[in-house]
Design a protein around this motif. Structure first.
Motif, PDB file in Angstrom:
ATOM      1  N   THR A 199     -15.747  59.234 -29.559  1.00  0.00           N
ATOM      2  CA  THR A 199     -15.023  60.225 -30.358  1.00  0.00           C
ATOM      3  C   THR A 199     -13.554  59.828 -30.479  1.00  0.00           C
ATOM      4  OG1 THR A 199     -16.526  61.952 -29.621  1.00  0.00           O
ATOM      5  CG2 THR A 199     -14.450  62.664 -30.565  1.00  0.00           C
ATOM      6  N   ALA A 200     -12.947  59.434 -29.355  1.00  0.00           N
ATOM      7  CA  ALA A 200     -11.540  59.036 -29.359  1.00  0.00           C
ATOM      8  C   ALA A 200     -11.317  57.804 -30.236  1.00  0.00           C
ATOM      9  CB  ALA A 200     -11.068  58.767 -27.930  1.00  0.00           C
ATOM     10  N   ALA A 201     -12.335  56.940 -30.344  1.00  0.00           N
ATOM     11  CA  ALA A 201     -12.211  55.738 -31.169  1.00  0.00           C
ATOM     12  C   ALA A 201     -12.382  56.039 -32.651  1.00  0.00           C
ATOM     13  CB  ALA A 201     -13.245  54.701 -30.732  1.00  0.00           C
ATOM     14  N   GLY A 202     -12.793  57.273 -32.960  1.00  0.00           N
ATOM     15  CA  GLY A 202     -12.913  57.662 -34.357  1.00  0.00           C
ATOM     16  C   GLY A 202     -14.331  57.682 -34.904  1.00  0.00           C
ATOM     17  N   VAL A 203     -15.322  57.492 -34.047  1.00  0.00           N
ATOM     18  CA  VAL A 203     -16.703  57.581 -34.527  1.00  0.00           C
ATOM     19  C   VAL A 203     -17.000  59.060 -34.773  1.00  0.00           C
ATOM     20  CG1 VAL A 203     -19.142  57.131 -33.997  1.00  0.00           C
ATOM     21  CG2 VAL A 203     -17.370  55.545 -33.178  1.00  0.00           C
TER      22      VAL A 203
END
Length: 155
Positions: free
Chosen positions: A116-120
């Motif tokens: 989530t933090a990586a933008g997925v």
């Protein structure tokens, strides 16, 4: 199919069919008058190699001419019987898979939060992992807290 396991006699224990009673462990049914009388009538003991045991789902494999006796087993005894019937290599492989799952599952929330933090997008994480959307959302929310063990600490 029956709900009872079966004790049965084989003339030649090779190839092996069922489990030897001694491989299953202590069974309460062995102390019943019916089982003792059946063993006595055939001149065998529970430890005889020709005395075998199969769980309910496999009793169709017992040869039609075999002497057999239905015996009730507790859930624990059925588990012991099924374990005794599992080939050692197969059991070891399944145990390895369970250990790998434990190791992977132990890091699940941290991985979901990192994704989530990586933008997925969360819907994509659900598609890729097969996890429930609420599980992904919860892990993502926990990963945003600075006290989360999965995220970097803020100073």
């Amino acid at each position: 199919m029956t709900d009872d396991a079966y004790l049965f006699l084989v003339d030649d224990p090779e190839p092996p069919l069922g489990a030897p009673v001694t491989a299953v462990g202590d069974l309460a049914c062995l102390e019943t008058p019916a089982v003792r009388a059946w063993l006595d009538a055939h001149g065998v003991t529970a430890a005889s190699p020709g005395v075998r045991l199969l769980p309910p789902e496999e009793t169709g494999a017992i040869p039609a001419a075999a002497e057999k006796l239905p015996v009730p087993l507790s859930d624990e005894e059925l588990n012991q019987l099924r374990h005794a019937l599992t080939p050692p290599g197969a059991l070891a492989r399944v145990e390895e898979e369970l250990l790998a799952y434990r190791d992977c599952a132990g890091e699940r929330d941290a991985l979901l939060a990192r994704a989530t933090a990586a933008g997925v997008p969360q819907h994509r994480i659900v598609e890729l992992t097969g996890e429930d959307a609420r599980t992904v959302a919860t892990a993502a929310a926990q990963g945003q807290h600075p006290t989360s063990a999965s995220g970097p600490r803020q100073r």
